[in-house]
Design an enzyme around this catalytic site. Structure first.
Site, PDB file in Angstrom:
ATOM      1  N   GLU A 214       0.850  -1.197   0.000  1.00 36.44           N
ATOM      2  CA  GLU A 214       0.000   0.000   0.000  1.00 36.44           C
ATOM      3  C   GLU A 214       0.883   1.243   0.000  1.00 36.44           C
ATOM      4  OE1 GLU A 214      -3.403   1.148  -0.045  1.00 36.44           O
ATOM      5  OE2 GLU A 214      -2.222   2.985   0.045  1.00 36.44           O
TER       6      GLU A 214
ATOM      7  N   GLY B 183      -6.493   1.297   4.745  1.00 40.24           N
ATOM      8  CA  GLY B 183      -7.655   2.207   4.844  1.00 40.24           C
ATOM      9  C   GLY B 183      -8.123   2.678   3.482  1.00 40.24           C
ATOM     10  N   GLY B 184      -7.158   2.949   2.592  1.00 42.15           N
ATOM     11  CA  GLY B 184      -7.517   3.326   1.222  1.00 42.15           C
ATOM     12  C   GLY B 184      -8.195   4.673   1.135  1.00 42.15           C
TER      13      GLY B 184
ATOM     14  N   GLY C 270     -23.732  14.572  -8.166  1.00 42.03           N
ATOM     15  CA  GLY C 270     -23.807  13.161  -7.772  1.00 42.03           C
ATOM     16  C   GLY C 270     -23.535  13.030  -6.280  1.00 42.03           C
TER      17      GLY C 270
ATOM     18  N   VAL D  95     -19.860  22.989 -17.738  1.00 39.78           N
ATOM     19  CA  VAL D  95     -18.816  24.009 -17.665  1.00 39.78           C
ATOM     20  C   VAL D  95     -18.133  24.110 -19.025  1.00 39.78           C
ATOM     21  CG1 VAL D  95     -16.578  24.528 -16.642  1.00 39.78           C
ATOM     22  CG2 VAL D  95     -18.426  23.646 -15.207  1.00 39.78           C
TER      23      VAL D  95
ATOM     24  N   HIS E 271     -42.542   0.624  17.769  1.00 36.69           N
ATOM     25  CA  HIS E 271     -43.203   1.903  17.619  1.00 36.69           C
ATOM     26  C   HIS E 271     -42.738   2.852  18.705  1.00 36.69           C
ATOM     27  CE1 HIS E 271     -46.296   4.793  16.612  1.00 36.69           C
ATOM     28  NE2 HIS E 271     -46.607   4.875  17.905  1.00 36.69           N
TER      29      HIS E 271
HETATM   30  P1  FAD Z   1      -9.512   2.323  -2.548  1.00 34.32           P
HETATM   31  O1  FAD Z   1     -10.183   2.642  -1.300  1.00 34.32           O
HETATM   32  O2  FAD Z   1      -9.467   3.358  -3.628  1.00 34.32           O
HETATM   33  O3  FAD Z   1      -8.027   1.929  -2.145  1.00 34.32           O
HETATM   34  C1  FAD Z   1      -7.071   1.631  -3.090  1.00 34.32           C
HETATM   35  C2  FAD Z   1      -5.725   1.759  -2.427  1.00 34.32           C
HETATM   36  O4  FAD Z   1      -4.758   1.256  -3.326  1.00 34.32           O
HETATM   37  C3  FAD Z   1      -5.314   3.189  -2.119  1.00 34.32           C
HETATM   38  O5  FAD Z   1      -5.041   3.312  -0.748  1.00 34.32           O
HETATM   39  C4  FAD Z   1      -4.062   3.431  -2.959  1.00 34.32           C
HETATM   40  O6  FAD Z   1      -3.087   4.176  -2.262  1.00 34.32           O
HETATM   41  C5  FAD Z   1      -3.580   2.015  -3.202  1.00 34.32           C
HETATM   42  N1  FAD Z   1      -2.841   1.840  -4.446  1.00 34.32           N
HETATM   43  C6  FAD Z   1      -3.220   2.184  -5.711  1.00 34.32           C
HETATM   44  N2  FAD Z   1      -2.303   1.789  -6.596  1.00 34.32           N
HETATM   45  C7  FAD Z   1      -1.313   1.176  -5.878  1.00 34.32           C
HETATM   46  C8  FAD Z   1      -0.087   0.557  -6.232  1.00 34.32           C
HETATM   47  N3  FAD Z   1       0.313   0.446  -7.517  1.00 34.32           N
HETATM   48  N4  FAD Z   1       0.665   0.047  -5.239  1.00 34.32           N
HETATM   49  C9  FAD Z   1       0.282   0.131  -3.933  1.00 34.32           C
HETATM   50  N5  FAD Z   1      -0.867   0.706  -3.549  1.00 34.32           N
HETATM   51  C10 FAD Z   1      -1.644   1.217  -4.526  1.00 34.32           C
HETATM   52  N6  FAD Z   1     -18.260   4.531  -0.580  1.00 34.32           N
HETATM   53  C11 FAD Z   1     -19.185   4.073   0.283  1.00 34.32           C
HETATM   54  O7  FAD Z   1     -19.548   2.900   0.218  1.00 34.32           O
HETATM   55  N7  FAD Z   1     -19.730   4.893   1.237  1.00 34.32           N
HETATM   56  C12 FAD Z   1     -19.374   6.196   1.341  1.00 34.32           C
HETATM   57  O8  FAD Z   1     -19.876   6.911   2.205  1.00 34.32           O
HETATM   58  C13 FAD Z   1     -18.414   6.702   0.443  1.00 34.32           C
HETATM   59  N8  FAD Z   1     -18.022   7.988   0.503  1.00 34.32           N
HETATM   60  C14 FAD Z   1     -17.059   8.437  -0.339  1.00 34.32           C
HETATM   61  C15 FAD Z   1     -16.677   9.776  -0.265  1.00 34.32           C
HETATM   62  C16 FAD Z   1     -15.703  10.267  -1.106  1.00 34.32           C
HETATM   63  C17 FAD Z   1     -15.287  11.719  -1.008  1.00 34.32           C
HETATM   64  C18 FAD Z   1     -15.075   9.395  -2.037  1.00 34.32           C
HETATM   65  C19 FAD Z   1     -13.981   9.908  -2.931  1.00 34.32           C
HETATM   66  C20 FAD Z   1     -15.458   8.074  -2.145  1.00 34.32           C
HETATM   67  C21 FAD Z   1     -16.462   7.589  -1.309  1.00 34.32           C
HETATM   68  N9  FAD Z   1     -16.899   6.265  -1.372  1.00 34.32           N
HETATM   69  C22 FAD Z   1     -17.859   5.816  -0.514  1.00 34.32           C
HETATM   70  C23 FAD Z   1     -16.326   5.319  -2.343  1.00 34.32           C
HETATM   71  C24 FAD Z   1     -15.285   4.430  -1.639  1.00 34.32           C
HETATM   72  O9  FAD Z   1     -14.285   5.252  -1.104  1.00 34.32           O
HETATM   73  C25 FAD Z   1     -14.707   3.448  -2.639  1.00 34.32           C
HETATM   74  O10 FAD Z   1     -15.734   2.716  -3.258  1.00 34.32           O
HETATM   75  C26 FAD Z   1     -13.773   2.494  -1.923  1.00 34.32           C
HETATM   76  O11 FAD Z   1     -12.747   3.184  -1.261  1.00 34.32           O
HETATM   77  C27 FAD Z   1     -13.171   1.498  -2.903  1.00 34.32           C
HETATM   78  O12 FAD Z   1     -12.325   0.641  -2.213  1.00 34.32           O
HETATM   79  P2  FAD Z   1     -11.105  -0.100  -2.928  1.00 34.32           P
HETATM   80  O13 FAD Z   1     -10.541  -1.027  -1.914  1.00 34.32           O
HETATM   81  O14 FAD Z   1     -11.534  -0.630  -4.228  1.00 34.32           O
HETATM   82  O15 FAD Z   1     -10.039   1.032  -3.265  1.00 34.32           O
HETATM   83  P1  NAD Z   2     -21.189  10.430  -9.450  1.00 35.01           P
HETATM   84  O1  NAD Z   2     -21.126   9.543 -10.621  1.00 35.01           O
HETATM   85  O2  NAD Z   2     -21.970  10.048  -8.268  1.00 35.01           O
HETATM   86  O3  NAD Z   2     -21.734  11.854  -9.901  1.00 35.01           O
HETATM   87  C1  NAD Z   2     -21.125  12.592 -10.909  1.00 35.01           C
HETATM   88  C2  NAD Z   2     -22.151  13.577 -11.429  1.00 35.01           C
HETATM   89  O4  NAD Z   2     -21.502  14.505 -12.268  1.00 35.01           O
HETATM   90  C3  NAD Z   2     -23.254  12.913 -12.254  1.00 35.01           C
HETATM   91  O5  NAD Z   2     -24.490  13.372 -11.813  1.00 35.01           O
HETATM   92  C4  NAD Z   2     -22.925  13.367 -13.678  1.00 35.01           C
HETATM   93  O6  NAD Z   2     -24.077  13.474 -14.490  1.00 35.01           O
HETATM   94  C5  NAD Z   2     -22.288  14.705 -13.429  1.00 35.01           C
HETATM   95  N1  NAD Z   2     -21.366  15.179 -14.457  1.00 35.01           N
HETATM   96  C6  NAD Z   2     -20.483  14.435 -15.175  1.00 35.01           C
HETATM   97  N2  NAD Z   2     -19.746  15.254 -15.985  1.00 35.01           N
HETATM   98  C7  NAD Z   2     -20.187  16.519 -15.748  1.00 35.01           C
HETATM   99  C8  NAD Z   2     -19.815  17.795 -16.258  1.00 35.01           C
HETATM  100  N3  NAD Z   2     -18.826  17.933 -17.146  1.00 35.01           N
HETATM  101  N4  NAD Z   2     -20.474  18.888 -15.826  1.00 35.01           N
HETATM  102  C9  NAD Z   2     -21.484  18.758 -14.889  1.00 35.01           C
HETATM  103  N5  NAD Z   2     -21.857  17.571 -14.372  1.00 35.01           N
HETATM  104  C10 NAD Z   2     -21.221  16.470 -14.789  1.00 35.01           C
HETATM  105  O7  NAD Z   2     -19.661  10.723  -9.084  1.00 35.01           O
HETATM  106  P2  NAD Z   2     -18.998  11.421  -7.821  1.00 35.01           P
HETATM  107  O8  NAD Z   2     -19.968  12.255  -7.100  1.00 35.01           O
HETATM  108  O9  NAD Z   2     -17.752  12.029  -8.330  1.00 35.01           O
HETATM  109  O10 NAD Z   2     -18.627  10.183  -6.926  1.00 35.01           O
HETATM  110  C11 NAD Z   2     -17.835   9.112  -7.466  1.00 35.01           C
HETATM  111  C12 NAD Z   2     -18.254   7.798  -6.903  1.00 35.01           C
HETATM  112  O11 NAD Z   2     -17.785   7.658  -5.568  1.00 35.01           O
HETATM  113  C13 NAD Z   2     -19.765   7.622  -6.798  1.00 35.01           C
HETATM  114  O12 NAD Z   2     -20.325   7.216  -8.013  1.00 35.01           O
HETATM  115  C14 NAD Z   2     -19.867   6.559  -5.745  1.00 35.01           C
HETATM  116  O13 NAD Z   2     -19.673   5.313  -6.340  1.00 35.01           O
HETATM  117  C15 NAD Z   2     -18.699   6.881  -4.831  1.00 35.01           C
HETATM  118  N6  NAD Z   2     -19.178   7.645  -3.657  1.00 35.01           N
HETATM  119  C16 NAD Z   2     -20.074   7.032  -2.822  1.00 35.01           C
HETATM  120  C17 NAD Z   2     -20.559   7.715  -1.731  1.00 35.01           C
HETATM  121  C18 NAD Z   2     -21.536   7.036  -0.832  1.00 35.01           C
HETATM  122  O14 NAD Z   2     -21.653   5.821  -0.921  1.00 35.01           O
HETATM  123  N7  NAD Z   2     -22.244   7.760   0.019  1.00 35.01           N
HETATM  124  C19 NAD Z   2     -20.146   9.007  -1.471  1.00 35.01           C
HETATM  125  C20 NAD Z   2     -19.235   9.593  -2.331  1.00 35.01           C
HETATM  126  C21 NAD Z   2     -18.751   8.887  -3.422  1.00 35.01           C
END
Ligand code: FAD
Ligand code: NAD
Length: 470
Positions: A34, A40-41, A182, A237, A444
């Site tokens: 990692e 933690g990712g 989104g 945009v 309830h």
């Molecule tokens: P990741 O969590 O992306 O982890 C991948 C890891 O691989 C990273 O730590 C990276 O450093 C490491 N890595 C990459 N390439 C290499 C390499 N070559 N060598 C060594 N290490 C490497 N999902 C939810 O279900 N609920 C939520 O509330 C939610 N909120 C989110 C909010 C935000 C702002 C964002 C950006 C995402 C959110 N997500 C949420 C999505 C969620 O974070 C991802 O779906 C999830 O982290 C995916 O897990 P993963 O294990 O596939 O990869």
């Molecule tokens: P998203 O796919 O949820 O939303 C992206 C939005 O941007 C869409 O509505 C799309 O139509 C719009 N869009 C795309 N191109 C555009 C442009 N040029 N101008 C204006 N609008 C545009 O993606 P996200 O919000 O970036 O989140 C990424 C992913 O991370 C999610 O799809 C989800 O899988 C994950 N995530 C999950 C949670 C959660 O589970 N609560 C929270 C955050 C992120």
């Protein structure tokens, strides 16, 4: 036998670390590579966890403000941004530090560095300090996650942020533009709006949260329109340029406020893309889709049978719990167990206010598929619990197969919807019928009663909703 198999997991997110831990529990020799200092990712360091910590604060701020309608008035809050940032970092540190300890307890060999395939049985790991090492393996699990998608042609500026930079909480911009309505745009827009920013959202399509049913989204949109400065749909945009103290933005849409508004900061949240850069996939026979996801079968095997892929890098939905589920499958398959991806429902939760959650078949999908379905809707205006909270802005709905009366999908919008959806997932997984949910006694007064009452609506006998006899 699992014992002795050398397994390497690349990436320590919610896909990779549970896969590594389970593989170790099952008796394999596991290395977790990692780039970050602990497992933690994205989820724990830059995603789910810091965003939910800040959304918790946003909830408190909004509730304190809105309590005036009940005769409770508070002074406007004083926000100590440095303290808030350090609390959020503390949450992240506690959880990721805990995972580091877990990996030591389990004797998982945690190697900090970036991995790259040399061939189908060896990796090169580039460490932080510039040194590198070779690691041979029998099995590999690719769990490298995803990175933010970019809008081509935007200038480089500290004022134009992705979700990671936005979560740093360096300041509270007076005017924040969110590009993309989104998950991320609406969750982080909710945080900044509660902290005092005037938030504008531009969404390219005709509606917010394009994947969710419109009647559910309507409740989220209504609240967002009350709290945010503007929501511009069907808008994209055209260009951005740094100008003095802000970013001048040229938008293309039908209902624009002024020709080129100026914002202090911009969050670009237009989706995420799989992370395979620098991984050396050209040295192994791992196939990718046209969108860059790694192709996998039901056991999460790639086209190299001893190399697996899980989580965001292996396809939609990009959700932490889907990654974790896949991690379990990959580890069990490597251990020689019979396992495959056979989930009937993957819950989705958008942590806005109100929250929006769904599981199984949505109404939109059912319509698209042209399948026979019936809907049952229970509005929260008829919920006692929602009324006691002053939060009647909610809806619980079910998509039901009229032939078998099986519950195919459930959608919930309202406070606490994210916790409520678990019951729906279990119902769908167990093949429950509407009668099963109707005849299950719910406490309830709780919001969970709305699930039971939606099932009652299906049969036309909800005590709290008068339905004209058909
Ligand atoms: P990741 O969590 O992306 O982890 C991948 C890891 O691989 C990273 O730590 C990276 O450093 C490491 N890595 C990459 N390439 C290499 C390499 N070559 N060598 C060594 N290490 C490497 N999902 C939810 O279900 N609920 C939520 O509330 C939610 N909120 C989110 C909010 C935000 C702002 C964002 C950006 C995402 C959110 N997500 C949420 C999505 C969620 O974070 C991802 O779906 C999830 O982290 C995916 O897990 P993963 O294990 O596939 O990869
Ligand atoms: P998203 O796919 O949820 O939303 C992206 C939005 O941007 C869409 O509505 C799309 O139509 C719009 N869009 C795309 N191109 C555009 C442009 N040029 N101008 C204006 N609008 C545009 O993606 P996200 O919000 O970036 O989140 C990424 C992913 O991370 C999610 O799809 C989800 O899988 C994950 N995530 C999950 C949670 C959660 O589970 N609560 C929270 C955050 C992120």
């Amino acid at each position: 036998m699992a014992n002795g198999k050398r397994v390497v997991v690349i990436g320590g997110g919610p896909g990779g670390y549970p896969a590594a831990f389970l593989a170790s529990d099952l008796g394999m020799q596991v290395t977790l590579v990692e780039a970050k200092p602990n497992p933690g990712g994205v989820c724990l360091f830059q995603g789910c966890i810091p965003s939910k910590a800040l959304l918790h604060v946003a909830k408190l701020l909004n509730e304190a403000k809105e309590a005036s309608q009940w005769g409770l008035s508070f002074e406007p809050p004083t926000i100590d941004l440095a303290k808030l940032r350090s609390w959020k970092q503390g949450v992240v540190g506690k959880l990721t530090g805990g995972l580091g300890q877990m990996s030591r307890n389990r004797k998982v060999n945690f190697v900090r560095g970036r991995a790259r395939f040399l061939d189908a049985h060896a990796l090169e790991i580039a460490r932080e300090d510039g040194a590198s090492e070779k690691l041979d393996f029998d099995y590999a699990i690719i769990a490298t996650g995803s990175v933010p998608a970019k809008i081509p042609g935007l200038p480089t500026s500290d004022r134009i942020m992705d979700s990671t930079a936005t979560l740093e909480l360096n300041d509270i911009p007076k005017k924040l533009l969110v590009v993309g309505g989104g998950y991320i745009g609406l969750e982080l827009g909710t945080v900044y709006s509660a902290l005092g920013s005037k938030v504008t959202v531009v969404e390219a399509t005709g509606g917010l949260l394009p994947g969710a049913d419109r009647d559910l989204v309507a409740h989220v949109q209504k609240k967002i329109e009350e709290r945010f400065e503007r929501v511009l749909l069907n808008t994209s945009v055209q260009s951005m340029r740094e100008e003095g103290e802000g970013i001048r933005v040229k938008l293309l849409g039908t209902d624009l406020p002024e020709s080129e508004p100026l914002f202090d900061k911009v969050l670009v949240s237009v989706g995420r893309k799989p992370m395979t850069e620098g991984l050396g996939l050209d040295r192994v026979k791992v196939k990718q889709t046209s969108r860059g996801f790694i192709e996998v079968d039901a056991q999460r095997r790639t086209s190299e049978p001893h190399i697996f892929a899980i989580g965001d890098v292996a396809g939609d939905p990009m959700l932490a719990h889907k990654a974790t589920y896949e991690g379990r499958i990959a580890a069990e398959v490597i251990a020689g167990k019979s396992a495959a991806f056979d989930a009937r429902a993957i819950p989705a939760v958008v942590f806005t206010d109100p929250e929006l959650a769904w599981a199984g078949l949505t109404e939109t999908e059912a319509r698209k598929q042209g399948r026979d379905y019936k809907l049952a809707r229970f509005p929260w205006s008829a919920s006692g619990r929602a009324t006691t909270m002053g939060r009647n802005d909610g809806l619980t709905k079910m998509v039901i197969d009229p032939r078998t009366e099986q519950v195919l999908g459930v959608g919930v919008v309202g406070v606490g919807a994210g916790e409520m959806i678990a019951e729906a997932v279990l119902a769908i997984e167990l093949g429950a019928r509407a009668t099963d949910l109707m005849m299950t006694i719910h406490a309830h007064p709780t919001l969970s009663e709305t699930v039971m009452e939606a099932a009652e609506v299906y049969f036309g006998h909800s005590p709290h909703l008068y339905q004209q006899p058909a």
